[in-house]
Design a protein around this motif. Structure first.
Motif, PDB file in Angstrom:
ATOM      1  N   PRO A 128       0.816  -1.233   0.000  1.00  0.00           N
ATOM      2  CA  PRO A 128       0.000   0.000   0.000  1.00  0.00           C
ATOM      3  C   PRO A 128       0.840   1.269   0.000  1.00  0.00           C
ATOM      4  N   LEU A 129       2.101   1.172   0.417  1.00  0.00           N
ATOM      5  CA  LEU A 129       2.967   2.354   0.425  1.00  0.00           C
ATOM      6  C   LEU A 129       3.321   2.816  -0.983  1.00  0.00           C
ATOM      7  N   ARG A 130       3.099   1.983  -1.983  1.00  0.00           N
ATOM      8  CA  ARG A 130       3.347   2.407  -3.360  1.00  0.00           C
ATOM      9  C   ARG A 130       2.349   3.490  -3.776  1.00  0.00           C
ATOM     10  N   LYS A 131       1.194   3.518  -3.106  1.00  0.00           N
ATOM     11  CA  LYS A 131       0.192   4.534  -3.413  1.00  0.00           C
ATOM     12  C   LYS A 131       0.228   5.678  -2.409  1.00  0.00           C
ATOM     13  N   THR A 132       0.366   5.312  -1.127  1.00  0.00           N
ATOM     14  CA  THR A 132       0.376   6.322  -0.069  1.00  0.00           C
ATOM     15  C   THR A 132       1.612   6.131   0.780  1.00  0.00           C
ATOM     16  N   ALA A 133       2.715   6.751   0.361  1.00  0.00           N
ATOM     17  CA  ALA A 133       3.996   6.571   1.049  1.00  0.00           C
ATOM     18  C   ALA A 133       4.175   7.636   2.116  1.00  0.00           C
ATOM     19  N   THR A 134       3.393   7.530   3.180  1.00  0.00           N
ATOM     20  CA  THR A 134       3.475   8.488   4.274  1.00  0.00           C
ATOM     21  C   THR A 134       3.921   7.778   5.545  1.00  0.00           C
ATOM     22  N   LEU A 135       4.460   8.542   6.467  1.00  0.00           N
ATOM     23  CA  LEU A 135       4.877   7.992   7.755  1.00  0.00           C
ATOM     24  C   LEU A 135       3.673   7.463   8.521  1.00  0.00           C
ATOM     25  N   GLU A 136       2.540   8.112   8.365  1.00  0.00           N
ATOM     26  CA  GLU A 136       1.312   7.669   9.028  1.00  0.00           C
ATOM     27  C   GLU A 136       0.892   6.286   8.529  1.00  0.00           C
ATOM     28  N   GLN A 137       0.975   6.069   7.222  1.00  0.00           N
ATOM     29  CA  GLN A 137       0.616   4.776   6.649  1.00  0.00           C
ATOM     30  C   GLN A 137       1.593   3.690   7.093  1.00  0.00           C
ATOM     31  N   LEU A 138       2.893   4.016   7.115  1.00  0.00           N
ATOM     32  CA  LEU A 138       3.896   3.057   7.573  1.00  0.00           C
ATOM     33  C   LEU A 138       3.665   2.703   9.041  1.00  0.00           C
ATOM     34  N   GLY A 139       3.327   3.695   9.851  1.00  0.00           N
ATOM     35  CA  GLY A 139       3.036   3.438  11.257  1.00  0.00           C
ATOM     36  C   GLY A 139       1.837   2.527  11.430  1.00  0.00           C
ATOM     37  N   SER A 140       0.825   2.716  10.591  1.00  0.00           N
ATOM     38  CA  SER A 140      -0.355   1.857  10.656  1.00  0.00           C
ATOM     39  C   SER A 140      -0.008   0.412  10.311  1.00  0.00           C
ATOM     40  N   ILE A 141       0.870   0.213   9.322  1.00  0.00           N
ATOM     41  CA  ILE A 141       1.293  -1.131   8.929  1.00  0.00           C
ATOM     42  C   ILE A 141       2.046  -1.812  10.075  1.00  0.00           C
ATOM     43  N   PHE A 142       2.941  -1.094  10.711  1.00  0.00           N
ATOM     44  CA  PHE A 142       3.709  -1.668  11.817  1.00  0.00           C
ATOM     45  C   PHE A 142       2.822  -1.936  13.028  1.00  0.00           C
ATOM     46  N   ARG A 143       1.943  -0.990  13.335  1.00  0.00           N
ATOM     47  CA  ARG A 143       1.115  -1.102  14.532  1.00  0.00           C
ATOM     48  C   ARG A 143       0.065  -2.210  14.391  1.00  0.00           C
ATOM     49  N   ASN A 144      -0.561  -2.312  13.232  1.00  0.00           N
ATOM     50  CA  ASN A 144      -1.703  -3.212  13.067  1.00  0.00           C
ATOM     51  C   ASN A 144      -1.385  -4.538  12.407  1.00  0.00           C
ATOM     52  N   GLN A 145      -0.213  -4.647  11.743  1.00  0.00           N
ATOM     53  CA  GLN A 145       0.094  -5.884  11.041  1.00  0.00           C
ATOM     54  C   GLN A 145       1.437  -6.488  11.440  1.00  0.00           C
ATOM     55  N   VAL A 146       2.496  -5.705  11.369  1.00  0.00           N
ATOM     56  CA  VAL A 146       3.832  -6.260  11.615  1.00  0.00           C
ATOM     57  C   VAL A 146       4.007  -6.673  13.068  1.00  0.00           C
ATOM     58  N   LEU A 147       3.733  -5.772  13.994  1.00  0.00           N
ATOM     59  CA  LEU A 147       3.958  -6.071  15.406  1.00  0.00           C
ATOM     60  C   LEU A 147       3.057  -7.195  15.918  1.00  0.00           C
ATOM     61  N   PRO A 148       1.752  -7.209  15.616  1.00  0.00           N
ATOM     62  CA  PRO A 148       0.925  -8.351  16.046  1.00  0.00           C
ATOM     63  C   PRO A 148       1.408  -9.680  15.464  1.00  0.00           C
ATOM     64  N   LEU A 149       1.912  -9.671  14.230  1.00  0.00           N
ATOM     65  CA  LEU A 149       2.407 -10.903  13.621  1.00  0.00           C
ATOM     66  C   LEU A 149       3.674 -11.387  14.340  1.00  0.00           C
ATOM     67  N   LEU A 150       4.545 -10.468  14.699  1.00  0.00           N
ATOM     68  CA  LEU A 150       5.753 -10.834  15.438  1.00  0.00           C
ATOM     69  C   LEU A 150       5.394 -11.381  16.817  1.00  0.00           C
ATOM     70  N   GLN A 151       4.367 -10.828  17.447  1.00  0.00           N
ATOM     71  CA  GLN A 151       3.910 -11.351  18.736  1.00  0.00           C
ATOM     72  C   GLN A 151       3.443 -12.792  18.603  1.00  0.00           C
ATOM     73  N   GLU A 152       2.771 -13.094  17.510  1.00  0.00           N
ATOM     74  CA  GLU A 152       2.307 -14.462  17.286  1.00  0.00           C
ATOM     75  C   GLU A 152       3.478 -15.387  16.961  1.00  0.00           C
ATOM     76  N   TYR A 153       4.403 -14.923  16.151  1.00  0.00           N
ATOM     77  CA  TYR A 153       5.555 -15.739  15.768  1.00  0.00           C
ATOM     78  C   TYR A 153       6.393 -16.140  16.975  1.00  0.00           C
ATOM     79  N   PHE A 154       6.643 -15.188  17.870  1.00  0.00           N
ATOM     80  CA  PHE A 154       7.561 -15.425  18.976  1.00  0.00           C
ATOM     81  C   PHE A 154       6.841 -15.683  20.299  1.00  0.00           C
ATOM     82  N   PHE A 155       5.544 -15.921  20.229  1.00  0.00           N
ATOM     83  CA  PHE A 155       4.767 -16.270  21.425  1.00  0.00           C
ATOM     84  C   PHE A 155       5.022 -15.277  22.562  1.00  0.00           C
TER      85      PHE A 155
END
Length: 232
Positions: A128-155
């Protein structure tokens, strides 16, 4: 015909009698063509040669070890690993000299070292950053997708999550995951004996809005905390 997350389904119920008929040598017109009688309509049925079946699966959450053995004779397995190169031209305002391809590659290298290659983050999270390359969008990706996935991966092993994000090398205010020592004697009383030194972990919501938090993921040397810096 596309069957999404095929590994999560009951293969016998998905295919039924077709599990044999979908083989190329058993399809209509082939030398070893087969037909079955459908259980409800009682009509004879075979699979034509121009029907293509595509099944998707995530190797990180493969539910049955024997699933590959059952399907390998009938399917060609094509690996689709993360493609950080698709993000090499994607930059976010404020992150000078850092592309999203570099960011993803660095995190995946650490995940592969700490876990395995099947758990690497996919590039689709960052597309999605290819369309909206903003810090706000990147923060949303980390907050809502990357970090929860890492929590699941590493229990919820927060220290390893810190390592993936390189938080242990950042200034405290730039860490996504922060740790603090727990004073057991003060909290529970001097009579309580705790064998290890416990730590309290918390997510730092302010870090998602700071460019230094993302730039620090690639940092190779410990950052100097502004509070600890000595005057010149």
């Amino acid at each position: 015909l596309i069957i999404d997350e095929i590994n999560r389904g009951n293969i016998a119920r998905i295919f039924g009698e077709l599990i044999t008929l979908i083989e190329p040598s058993k399809r209509a017109g082939a030398d070893e063509a087969l037909e079955v009688v459908l259980p409800y309509s009682k009509t004879r049925f075979s699979v034509p040669p121009n029907v293509y079946l595509i099944g998707t699966m995530n190797t990180a959450d493969r539910s049955l070890t024997g699933l590959d053995v059952a399907l390998r004779r009938r399917f060609v397995f094509h690996e689709m690993p993360p493609r950080p190169d698709l993000l090499n031209d994607v930059t976010v305002s404020g992150l000078d000299g850092l592309t999203m391809g570099q960011l993803l590659h660095a995190m995946n290298q650490r995940i592969e070292a700490l876990l395995d290659r099947d758990h690497c983050l996919g590039h689709a999270y960052f597309m999605p950053l290819r369309k909206t390359a903003t810090l706000e969008q990147l923060g949303s990706i980390f907050r809502n997708q990357v970090l929860p996935l890492l929590q699941e991966y590493f229990f919820d092993d927060w220290q390893r999550i810190q390592w993936v994000l390189n938080d242990h090398r950042k200034a405290k205010e730039h860490q996504f995951v922060q740790s603090a020592s727990v004073d057991v004697a003060k909290l529970l009383g001097p009579e309580v004996n705790v064998a290890r030194s416990p730590q309290s972990w918390r997510i730092n919501p302010k870090a998602f809005d700071l460019p230094q938090s993302y730039q620090g993921i690639l940092l190779s040397t410990p950052a100097v905390n502004s509070e600890d810096a000595s005057p010149a």
